[in-house]
Design a protein around this motif. Structure first.
Motif, PDB file in Angstrom:
ATOM      1  N   THR A   1       4.188  26.780  20.785  1.00  0.00           N
ATOM      2  CA  THR A   1       4.928  27.958  20.681  1.00  0.00           C
ATOM      3  C   THR A   1       5.254  28.121  19.140  1.00  0.00           C
ATOM      4  O   THR A   1       5.132  27.011  18.349  1.00  0.00           O
ATOM      5  N   LYS A   2       6.174  29.097  18.812  1.00  0.00           N
ATOM      6  CA  LYS A   2       6.133  29.518  17.156  1.00  0.00           C
ATOM      7  C   LYS A   2       7.338  28.248  16.843  1.00  0.00           C
ATOM      8  O   LYS A   2       6.906  27.528  15.919  1.00  0.00           O
ATOM      9  N   GLU A   3       8.096  28.134  17.644  1.00  0.00           N
ATOM     10  CA  GLU A   3       9.321  27.156  17.236  1.00  0.00           C
ATOM     11  C   GLU A   3       8.879  25.729  17.318  1.00  0.00           C
ATOM     12  O   GLU A   3       9.032  24.975  16.186  1.00  0.00           O
ATOM     13  N   ASP A   4       7.936  25.446  18.165  1.00  0.00           N
ATOM     14  CA  ASP A   4       7.317  24.157  18.141  1.00  0.00           C
ATOM     15  C   ASP A   4       6.698  23.829  17.002  1.00  0.00           C
ATOM     16  O   ASP A   4       6.577  22.742  16.359  1.00  0.00           O
ATOM     17  N   ALA A   5       5.720  24.832  16.492  1.00  0.00           N
ATOM     18  CA  ALA A   5       4.668  24.750  15.693  1.00  0.00           C
ATOM     19  C   ALA A   5       5.526  24.493  14.097  1.00  0.00           C
ATOM     20  O   ALA A   5       5.282  23.696  13.466  1.00  0.00           O
ATOM     21  N   LEU A   6       6.847  25.388  14.137  1.00  0.00           N
ATOM     22  CA  LEU A   6       7.304  25.125  12.810  1.00  0.00           C
ATOM     23  C   LEU A   6       7.962  23.747  12.670  1.00  0.00           C
ATOM     24  O   LEU A   6       8.195  23.391  11.679  1.00  0.00           O
TER      25      LEU A   6
ATOM     26  N   LYS B   1      -4.300  31.892   1.798  1.00  0.00           N
ATOM     27  CA  LYS B   1      -5.565  30.882   2.044  1.00  0.00           C
ATOM     28  C   LYS B   1      -5.289  29.567   2.494  1.00  0.00           C
ATOM     29  O   LYS B   1      -5.778  28.748   3.076  1.00  0.00           O
ATOM     30  N   PHE B   2      -4.163  29.190   2.107  1.00  0.00           N
ATOM     31  CA  PHE B   2      -3.796  27.761   2.305  1.00  0.00           C
ATOM     32  C   PHE B   2      -2.648  27.297   3.605  1.00  0.00           C
ATOM     33  O   PHE B   2      -3.045  26.401   4.228  1.00  0.00           O
ATOM     34  N   LEU B   3      -1.581  28.015   3.567  1.00  0.00           N
ATOM     35  CA  LEU B   3      -0.573  27.891   4.418  1.00  0.00           C
ATOM     36  C   LEU B   3      -0.800  28.580   5.668  1.00  0.00           C
ATOM     37  O   LEU B   3      -0.498  28.022   6.960  1.00  0.00           O
ATOM     38  N   LEU B   4      -1.042  29.979   5.800  1.00  0.00           N
ATOM     39  CA  LEU B   4      -1.293  30.612   7.035  1.00  0.00           C
ATOM     40  C   LEU B   4      -2.165  30.146   8.108  1.00  0.00           C
ATOM     41  O   LEU B   4      -1.885  29.987   9.123  1.00  0.00           O
ATOM     42  N   PRO B   5      -3.430  29.681   7.474  1.00  0.00           N
ATOM     43  CA  PRO B   5      -4.475  29.139   8.199  1.00  0.00           C
ATOM     44  C   PRO B   5      -3.955  27.802   9.399  1.00  0.00           C
ATOM     45  O   PRO B   5      -4.137  27.623  10.498  1.00  0.00           O
ATOM     46  N   LYS B   6      -3.108  26.993   8.636  1.00  0.00           N
ATOM     47  CA  LYS B   6      -2.544  25.890   9.365  1.00  0.00           C
ATOM     48  C   LYS B   6      -1.675  26.325  10.500  1.00  0.00           C
ATOM     49  O   LYS B   6      -1.461  25.761  11.524  1.00  0.00           O
ATOM     50  N   ILE B   7      -0.744  27.180  10.135  1.00  0.00           N
ATOM     51  CA  ILE B   7       0.231  27.951  11.206  1.00  0.00           C
ATOM     52  C   ILE B   7      -0.613  28.475  12.307  1.00  0.00           C
ATOM     53  O   ILE B   7      -0.142  28.250  13.372  1.00  0.00           O
ATOM     54  N   GLU B   8      -1.440  29.385  11.943  1.00  0.00           N
ATOM     55  CA  GLU B   8      -2.610  29.714  12.914  1.00  0.00           C
ATOM     56  C   GLU B   8      -3.081  28.810  13.755  1.00  0.00           C
ATOM     57  O   GLU B   8      -3.241  29.203  14.889  1.00  0.00           O
ATOM     58  N   PHE B   9      -3.470  27.731  13.355  1.00  0.00           N
ATOM     59  CA  PHE B   9      -4.187  26.986  14.045  1.00  0.00           C
ATOM     60  C   PHE B   9      -3.240  26.381  15.157  1.00  0.00           C
ATOM     61  O   PHE B   9      -3.511  26.093  16.397  1.00  0.00           O
ATOM     62  N   PHE B  10      -1.940  25.930  14.848  1.00  0.00           N
ATOM     63  CA  PHE B  10      -0.853  25.325  15.743  1.00  0.00           C
ATOM     64  C   PHE B  10      -0.835  26.572  16.886  1.00  0.00           C
ATOM     65  O   PHE B  10      -0.544  26.084  17.964  1.00  0.00           O
TER      66      PHE B  10
ATOM     67  N   ASN C   1       9.678  33.242   0.340  1.00  0.00           N
ATOM     68  CA  ASN C   1       9.632  34.316   1.267  1.00  0.00           C
ATOM     69  C   ASN C   1       8.630  34.256   2.284  1.00  0.00           C
ATOM     70  O   ASN C   1       8.815  34.681   3.378  1.00  0.00           O
ATOM     71  N   PHE C   2       7.639  34.037   2.077  1.00  0.00           N
ATOM     72  CA  PHE C   2       6.516  33.546   3.029  1.00  0.00           C
ATOM     73  C   PHE C   2       6.949  32.770   4.289  1.00  0.00           C
ATOM     74  O   PHE C   2       6.705  32.924   5.470  1.00  0.00           O
ATOM     75  N   LEU C   3       7.422  31.622   3.997  1.00  0.00           N
ATOM     76  CA  LEU C   3       7.880  30.652   4.741  1.00  0.00           C
ATOM     77  C   LEU C   3       9.381  31.239   5.846  1.00  0.00           C
ATOM     78  O   LEU C   3       9.196  31.022   6.706  1.00  0.00           O
ATOM     79  N   GLU C   4       9.998  31.857   5.173  1.00  0.00           N
ATOM     80  CA  GLU C   4      11.144  32.581   5.836  1.00  0.00           C
ATOM     81  C   GLU C   4      10.568  33.587   6.933  1.00  0.00           C
ATOM     82  O   GLU C   4      11.049  33.613   7.762  1.00  0.00           O
ATOM     83  N   LYS C   5       9.606  34.393   6.606  1.00  0.00           N
ATOM     84  CA  LYS C   5       8.943  35.276   7.292  1.00  0.00           C
ATOM     85  C   LYS C   5       8.245  34.863   8.468  1.00  0.00           C
ATOM     86  O   LYS C   5       8.460  35.221   9.379  1.00  0.00           O
ATOM     87  N   GLN C   6       7.853  33.481   8.188  1.00  0.00           N
ATOM     88  CA  GLN C   6       7.157  32.971   9.387  1.00  0.00           C
ATOM     89  C   GLN C   6       8.291  32.368  10.449  1.00  0.00           C
ATOM     90  O   GLN C   6       7.698  32.001  11.423  1.00  0.00           O
ATOM     91  N   GLY C   7       9.425  32.375   9.861  1.00  0.00           N
ATOM     92  CA  GLY C   7      10.414  31.628  10.882  1.00  0.00           C
ATOM     93  C   GLY C   7      11.028  30.244  10.640  1.00  0.00           C
ATOM     94  O   GLY C   7      11.873  29.969  11.301  1.00  0.00           O
ATOM     95  N   PHE C   8      10.465  29.848   9.434  1.00  0.00           N
ATOM     96  CA  PHE C   8      11.165  28.298   9.126  1.00  0.00           C
ATOM     97  C   PHE C   8      12.659  28.789   8.584  1.00  0.00           C
ATOM     98  O   PHE C   8      13.007  29.595   8.084  1.00  0.00           O
ATOM     99  N   SER C   9      13.603  27.796   9.268  1.00  0.00           N
ATOM    100  CA  SER C   9      14.741  27.886   8.902  1.00  0.00           C
ATOM    101  C   SER C   9      14.999  27.363   7.568  1.00  0.00           C
ATOM    102  O   SER C   9      14.005  26.775   6.781  1.00  0.00           O
ATOM    103  N   LYS C  10      16.337  27.467   6.954  1.00  0.00           N
ATOM    104  CA  LYS C  10      16.530  26.964   5.549  1.00  0.00           C
ATOM    105  C   LYS C  10      16.446  25.378   5.432  1.00  0.00           C
ATOM    106  O   LYS C  10      15.999  24.866   4.489  1.00  0.00           O
ATOM    107  N   THR C  11      16.859  24.834   6.714  1.00  0.00           N
ATOM    108  CA  THR C  11      16.768  23.237   6.884  1.00  0.00           C
ATOM    109  C   THR C  11      15.380  22.942   6.769  1.00  0.00           C
ATOM    110  O   THR C  11      15.057  21.869   5.930  1.00  0.00           O
ATOM    111  N   GLU C  12      14.433  23.669   7.546  1.00  0.00           N
ATOM    112  CA  GLU C  12      13.146  23.355   7.667  1.00  0.00           C
ATOM    113  C   GLU C  12      12.322  23.465   6.442  1.00  0.00           C
ATOM    114  O   GLU C  12      11.455  22.698   6.046  1.00  0.00           O
TER     115      GLU C  12
END
Length: 384
Positions: A125-130, A109-118, A80-91
């Motif tokens: 961009t959000k798309e490029d990061a994902l 604690k583990f996933l969100l900080p890495k996304i915020e770093f990018f 659910n978290f990955l989907e809300k972040q914008g990751f597609s089903k394929t990703e």
């Protein structure tokens, strides 16, 4: 709930098997029950990976051996978290396929900080990061504080922001290396020696693992390469460092040395070839032997002469060396090209150039030349 019911039902059915094996001379009751529980867990996880994560049955079966859970609450939370972040089903499927243990990670604690770093520090961009994270999910296992941020900031200073971002998109090994104890001291040593930035870029993009060595060992390797006479300002210098770094690479180097020696190359021949193309010492024994066998025993070339042009050995034998050499060998037999034709002049040109120079040009004089180039009549050419 349906999946859980199916698994529980199957587990009850398998319990009778556990009781059967318990009385076997080949397994204890504990081992039998343990094996069946593991089998049930893997089946449960595999079903979840297929139905909820979009993996194929084969990928799910493989991934289920790397992650175990008997409750889907945590995996569902991560999905659910990955989907809300914008990751597609394929990703998401790609992420889970490569790193199935991410399903059990603490997303805040583990996933969100890495996304915020990018997004914030690396400026993606959000798309490029994902997209980058789905291609290189090992970044999600890297510490932002101790790996991603310091390596990225250092790379920006050395090669600029745009290329530092490209390093991330490339999934560079450099981000897996301790920046302060190894990466930075080793890169700085190359800079002190006058190694140009373009060569350092080459190393960071394509063989960043060379910087994972302890600085003392790294300096020893660099000095060894310098003593071999390779110019630090050339890209071959980086390639040579790569070929002399790491236990497995050194073992391969030694095997290549032995193979070339068996074909009559002297130490000077081998070192000359290494200086010209270091990766000639990173080939398999089969590749070297089959290539030299064709060039020496089929075309009659002096094996030591090949040492002057080691790039030849790097080419694909079946797709490039045999068809091209067969065509030109036939042309030489017919007197259409000189008999002492150069291997490099035949093997080095691009496909279009070779076709124009040796195939299309002679289709009238040698009607079968195209078939020979396609590998349909090699037996009538080589060996004559």
């Amino acid at each position: 709930m349906l999946i859980r019911s199916i698994i529980l039902s199957r587990s009850r059915k398998h319990q009778s098997l556990a009781n059967f094996f318990a009385g076997s001379a080949f397994a204890s009751p504990e081992n039998a029950n343990s094996s069946i529980v593991k089998l049930a867990e893997e089946g449960y996880v595999a079903s979840y990976l297929v139905n909820s994560c979009g993996l194929s049955a084969a990928d799910a079966n493989s991934a289920s051996k790397k992650v175990h859970f008997d409750d889907i609450d945590k995996p569902n939370t991560v999905l659910n978290f990955l989907e809300k972040q914008g990751f597609s089903k394929t990703e998401i499927a790609e992420l889970v396929r490569k790193k199935p243990k991410l399903l059990l990670a603490n997303h805040e604690k583990f996933l969100l900080p890495k996304i915020e770093f990018f997004l914030q520090l690396a400026g993606f961009t959000k798309e490029d990061a994902l997209t980058t994270l789905s291609k290189h999910p090992h970044f999600l296992a890297c510490s932002v504080k101790h790996r991603l941020a310091p390596v990225f900031n250092y790379a920006k200073d050395v090669i600029g922001t745009v290329k530092a971002q490209a390093l991330l998109r490339h999934g560079s090994w450099a981000f897996n290396i301790d920046p302060n104890d190894r990466l930075i001291p080793n890169v700085e040593y190359l800079r002190e020696l006058g190694v140009p930035i373009n060569c350092i870029e080459l190393a960071l993009f394509h063989c960043g693992n060379i910087f994972s060595q302890e600085p003392i060992k790294f300096r020893e390797v660099v000095e060894e390469v310098k003593q071999m006479g390779i110019d630090p300002t050339k890209t071959m210098f980086i390639m040579a460092i790569e070929a002399r770094s790491g236990k497995s690479t050194l073992e391969l180097w030694d095997k290549c040395y032995q193979v070339y020696s068996k074909w009559g190359w002297s130490k000077d021949d081998i070192y000359m070839a290494f200086r010209k193309h270091p990766h000639c010492m990173l080939l398999s024994e089969k590749k070297i032997s089959e290539t030299l066998d064709f060039l020496v025993n089929m075309l009659g070339r002096d094996p030591c002469s090949v040492a002057h042009f080691p790039t030849i050995i790097m080419y694909n034998l079946e797709k490039r060396i045999i068809p091209r050499c067969s065509v030109v060998h036939l042309l030489s037999l017919k007197g259409l090209v000189k008999k002492d034709w150069s291997l490099t002049s035949v093997l080095a040109p691009a496909e279009r150039v070779f076709m124009e120079r040796y195939v299309t040009k002679y289709t009238k004089q040698v009607p079968q030349i195209y078939d020979i180039y396609q590998g349909k009549k090699l037996e009538s050419v080589v060996g004559h």
